[in-house]
Write an enzyme that holds these catalytic residues in place. Structure first.
Site, mmCIF file in Angstrom:
data_model
loop_
_atom_site.group_PDB
_atom_site.id
_atom_site.type_symbol
_atom_site.label_atom_id
_atom_site.label_comp_id
_atom_site.label_asym_id
_atom_site.label_seq_id
_atom_site.Cartn_x
_atom_site.Cartn_y
_atom_site.Cartn_z
ATOM 1 N N ASN A 172 -40.858 -56.356 -0.795
ATOM 2 C CA ASN A 172 -40.249 -55.311 -1.610
ATOM 3 C C ASN A 172 -38.956 -54.874 -0.942
ATOM 4 O O ASN A 172 -38.966 -54.447 0.205
ATOM 5 C CB ASN A 172 -41.265 -54.168 -1.671
ATOM 6 N N CYS A 173 -37.839 -55.021 -1.626
ATOM 7 C CA CYS A 173 -36.551 -54.712 -1.000
ATOM 8 C C CYS A 173 -35.912 -53.456 -1.559
ATOM 9 O O CYS A 173 -35.083 -52.842 -0.923
ATOM 10 C CB CYS A 173 -35.558 -55.838 -1.244
#
Lengths: 427, 77, 145, 348
Positions: A240-241
């Site tokens: 998850n960025c």
């Protein structure tokens, strides 16, 4: 299931000929690590830097943070990534406490994630207090974004594993033992104490919004039971960025503070019987299915209480509220952890959804609050990204190097596993 | 709006299509209507039929105003 | 029973869908709201992605056409109204496609497409999604109306 | 330096008179009047009440916009650093005037403002987000307690300090979320909250869900045959051309339209301003949203005595709750004065 956590304290980092740990000082053979990571042909360049608490350094854009861990016997962790997909629910695990691997990579042109090692921004991120090895990764020309994200993700785990593995012979400063009994025992243990489970919500909307369980993209799972010991061994990792403030970095999963808080009360105030992992998908059908299944598992465990942690905001607010509503309707008392997006003046509605049953909510703060981050002596990563990161806005990188952003841009600022002390009140 | 008018002491009948929204805004006497863009009509019918439909709905609304209730009540049927 | 889906989008990666229009994300939501008034129901949640309404220009929503006329799907209506309320609170700051740096915008379009990929797959409409903004891949109507 | 403060009060506290003097137009008096004495004492040397602006509650309520502008002009002429209004206790019109003055001062002069009211004063909900409101008791007996709190808050604002939490300042919350660092991390707080909840012990949520209050149902109409029925709609039905320019969403106003002698809302005369649904059907025949035609028929048949001569209309779509509540209160007031017995409210 019994897991021993062999904790080795790290309070300084340095470069050296050979990776070693003496008196809390982790010396890293940078060349060896760099060439290990550069084996991945998807990278054009791999750069390593050190960032220590108090350094006048800014890291940007941070993709993930990973705590160095490995098996005492040299076996793999992060199942499905560094190692095989073997179950990792027991054994002996080496933990380099106080150290972290921070990966930086500009996967898309609006990415975020700031860690300041000193100054006002440092108060908001837990990773200004860790000794960070920073890995900056540039892709080869034309690398597809999925591949670049996957390569960065893997590089973080490999670096973290490398560091712990290189010093695993060193005597531990402390050994913590976590014993997780079979369900049949757990359910009948501690009569008189309320039975409690943890509903662990994971971001799973798509690229840059994904989480992996044993290497499986969690958007493809049905809610399932995991043991706290597996979580500590890297069974859950982050892909998850986006939304730096409230994404769960891999470090936050490895050190899940909700699990820690429930374990501390286990046998004294509660009987903690299970962790239910669930997802946050995009389609409404998936949302209903996952919420129904997650609460069903809680009912099968016969719990009276459920602690629910969200990841992200907006869309997942619907999952959070649905989970709360269904659990309360089934007679299970809930406490929720969320963060807020109440606008920079704090006057907007904090969540995109609401239910009257959500009477017990812990807030990890308003992510829209603004902050000016003063210039640092050194910026590691890709400083231009500050103009387009989600919590920043055009022109937010000023000529003097300071940045005006919402704390949404700061890694871990409003972590919804409850890692930090930030919160919000109505004034 | 409906709540404040009722607070002032008037019986109010809220005639609308989406009942859950009416319940959320705190209406007490609720009469369901036909469709969002035409709560008191049905453009697929003849004008005469449409008016009869509308009249029946308004009758229902008046009945609701004449009915004593304890709490939020949806007047179906 | 044949299920009929309809893709509303302002993302050039979905230029092949019947309801593609290069308008603001909020206008996509409004068009879908009207569609819900006509009896359709939402397939994906209107607030996907960890972006607030003013932080990215694209929105792609899939609705399912009603199998029989009449009635409004209340959960869909509630979701779209809550989403619109959120969009309204950013009134004046909502981006229209075409105002950002093209490379950044292409990234937004890319991620928007990836975030609805799963939804499109559910509806057997994945082929509507082109790989990049320049790619005019062959499109098939699938089950899209 | 000594800060300059203007104090706003109503005709009653100024000693001009009660309800019979409520029509008093705004006027300026130099120095302290009435409750200003206590306020000046609480300010000590740090601030001085340079003038008092007085306005009758009736005048203000009937001429909100004009009265506020007149009051602001008088205040501006004194070049103050801050404005204090009230306390208004539970007086509804006075509280509303205090709130409106504070809002107008903030918008036009950019000065800090403090007022004070009883929590149930209608001015609280309308203006809490615009000004600091110190909590008072419901009557003037609470003056002695309220004034020092108002003074200390005003001084804080004058010094440019950020006020503390409402519980510390004695104010009613403004409804804004402010960040702070708590003693324990979120996970520990959540686990503690769960333990308390399971034990049935008191706990305090850190984020109260938005609440919807309820009103008990009004009694049923006893005699429909003698009743006057009024029509109200949030469906945006307006005379053609939308003379009051009611917005398609997030409406900031409502319209009042005379339908005496109107038997049918024809397409030539009426349509919808609502932007929340497909307008084709309402524009084609507005009776589909506001059933005037059949109500007129029933009135003639004697089903009820009278269809009220005016209908009230706004657009429900996206209109803030506090504003919709104000529309409701104002419309209710008009209906009461007109002798209406019951209301049909239509929505789309």
């Amino acid at each position: 299931m019994k897991l021993e956590l062999h904790r080795l304290k790290v309070n300084a980092l340095a470069w050296g000929e050979r990776t070693s740990l003496v008196g809390g000082r982790l010396t890293i053979d940078g060349e060896a690590l760099r060439s290990l990571l550069a084996e991945d042909s998807r990278f054009r360049s791999v750069a390593l830097d050190l960032a220590l608490p108090g350094d006048k350094v800014r890291l940007i854009p941070v993709k993930d943070v990973v705590e160095p861990r490995c098996r005492l016997d040299g076996g793999p962790l992060f199942p499905g990534f560094v190692g095989d997909v073997e179950t990792v629910d027991e054994g002996e695990t080496v933990v380099l406490e106080g150290a972290a691997v921070v990966t930086c990579g500009a996967i898309v042109g609006f990415q975020e994630g700031i860690i300041d090692m000193t100054g006002p921004g440092a108060e908001y991120t837990p990773f200004s207090k860790t000794c960070n090895l920073v890995v900056s990764l540039e892709p080869v020309e034309g690398l597809e974004k999925h591949d670049y994200e996957a390569a960065c993700r893997l590089a973080g785990f490999r670096a973290a594993h490398y560091l712990a593995n290189a010093v695993r012979g060193v005597a531990a400063d402390s050994v913590e033992t976590v014993v997780w009994p079979p369900l049949s025992e757990a359910l009948s243990a501690h009569p008189g104490l309320p039975r409690v489970a943890y509903l662990y919500m994971l971001q799973s909307q798509g690229l840059l919004h994904d989480t992996y369980l044993y290497g499986v993209d969690v958007k493809r799972i049905l809610p399932t039971l995991v043991s706290p010991t597996e979580v500590m061994n890297g069974a859950i990792v982050s892909g998850n960025c986006v939304s730096a403030c409230d994404k769960n970095s891999t470090y936050a999963h490895q050190n899940n503070p909700v699990i820690a808080a429930l374990l501390r009360r286990h046998g004294r105030e509660i009987n903690f019987v299970g962790c239910i992992v669930t997802n946050e998908n995009v389609t409404l059908a998936d949302k209903k299915r996952s919420s129904g299944q997650a609460v069903k598992l809680a009912r099968m465990l016969g719990v009276e209480g459920l602690l629910i942690s969200e990841e992200g905001f907006g869309n997942p607010d619907a999952d959070l509220i649905m989970n709360c509503h269904r659990a309360e309707a089934a007679g299970i008392r809930t406490v929720l952890i969320t963060d807020e997006f109440a606008g920079s003046d704090g006057a907007s509605q904090s969540l995109a959804d609401a239910t009257a049953e959500a009477t017990a909510v812990v807030s990890a703060g308003n992510a829209n609050a603004r902050i000016v981050l003063p210039p640092m002596e050194r910026v590691i990563g890709f400083p231009r990204e500050a103009n387009v990161i989600a919590g920043g806005f055009e022109g937010s990188l000023r000529d003097d190097g300071s940045i005006e952003v919402e704390i949404q841009a700061i890694t871990g600022a409003t972590n919804e596993l409850g890692l930090g002390r930030l919160s919000a009140v109505t004034v | 709006m409906v709540k404040e008018i009722e607070r002032a002491g008037f019986p109010v009948v809220h005639m609308c299509t989406i009942i859950p929204i009416s319940q959320t805004v705190g209406a007490n006497r609720i009469v369901p209507t036909i469709a969002i863009p035409h709560p008191f009509g049905d453009p697929t019918r003849t004008p005469g039929e449409e008016k009869a439909l509308r009249r029946a709905l308004v009758e229902k609304g008046l009945k609701a105003l004449e009915t004593d209730i304890d709490g939020q009540t949806v007047f179906n049927g | 029973m044949v299920r009929v889906f309809c893709v509303f989008s302002n993302n050039p990666r979905l230029a092949g869908s019947k309801q593609y229009r290069p308008v603001s994300s909020q206008e996509i939501l409004l068009a879908v709201r009207d569609e819900i008034h006509r009896g359709s129901s939402l397939v994906n949640h209107p607030l996907y992605g960890n972006f607030r309404p003013h932080q990215q220009p694209y929105r792609t929503l899939v609705v399912e056409k009603p199998s029989s006329p009449g009635g409004v799907d209340v959960p869909s209506l509630t979701l779209i109204e809550k989403a619109l309320a959120l969009y309204r609170s950013y009134e004046g700051r909502i981006m229209t496609p075409g105002i950002l740096d093209p490379s950044v915008e292409a990234d937004y379009a890319y991620v928007d497409g990836e975030l609805v990929r799963e939804t499109l797959r559910h509806c057997h409409l994945e082929e509507l999604l082109s790989e990049g903004e320049d790619d005019q891949k062959s499109r098939s109507g699938g089950h899209e109306e | 330096m000594t800060y300059r403060v203007v104090h706003y009060i109503n005709q009653f506290f100024a000693g001009i008179g009660g309800e019979e003097e409520a029509g008093q137009r705004p006027l300026l008096k130099e120095g302290v009047v009435g409750p200003g004495q206590a306020l000046a004492a609480a300010f000590g040397d740090e601030a001085q009440i340079v003038a008092t602006v007085i306005c009758g509650d009736g005048y203000f309520a009937e001429n909100m916009d004009r009265a506020a502008a007149e009051v602001v002009d008088l205040i501006a002429s004194c070049r103050p650093d801050a404005v204090v209004a009230g306390p208004a206790f539970n007086a509804g019109r006075y509280g509303t005037a205090c709130g409106a003055v504070c809002q107008a001062v903030k918008e036009n002069l950019g000065l800090p403002t403090v007022t004070a009211m009883y929590p149930e004063n209608p001015g609280v909900d309308l203006y809490r987000s615009e000004t600091y409101i110190v909590e008072t008791t419901d009557s003037a007996r609470g003056l002695r307690k309220a004034v020092p709190t108002m003074a200390s808050l005003a001084l804080k604002l004058l010094r440019g300090e950020t006020p503390g939490l409402p519980s510390e300042e004695g104010t009613l919350p403004q409804g804004r979320r402010r960040n702070l660092f708590r003693d324990a991390c979120g996970a520990e707080r959540a686990a503690d909250m769960l333990v308390r909840k399971l034990r049935g012990e008191p706990f305090e949520t850190e984020y109260p869900m938005p609440v919807f209050d309820r009103v008990p149902p009004a009694g049923a109409l006893k005699n429909l045959k003698e009743a006057t029925i009024a029509l109200v709609t949030s469906g945006g039905i307006v005379p053609k051309g939308n003379p009051d320019h009611i917005e398609a969403s997030s409406a900031s106003r409502y319209g009042e339209y005379d339908i005496s002698g109107v038997d049918d809302l024809t397409a030539a005369g009426y349509g919808t301003a609502h932007g929340g649904y497909d307008p084709t059907y309402a524009d084609g025949d507005a009776d589909r949203v506001l059933p005037v035609d059949v109500l007129r028929e029933m009135e003639r048949e004697g089903r009820f005595a009278k269809l009220h001569d005016f209908f009230y209309s706004t657009v429900g779509n996206g209109t803030p709750v506090a504003l919709a509540a104000r529309f409701g209160r104002e419309i209710a007031e008009k209906l009461r004065n007109a002798g209406v017995d019951a209301v049909i409210l239509t929505s789309t």
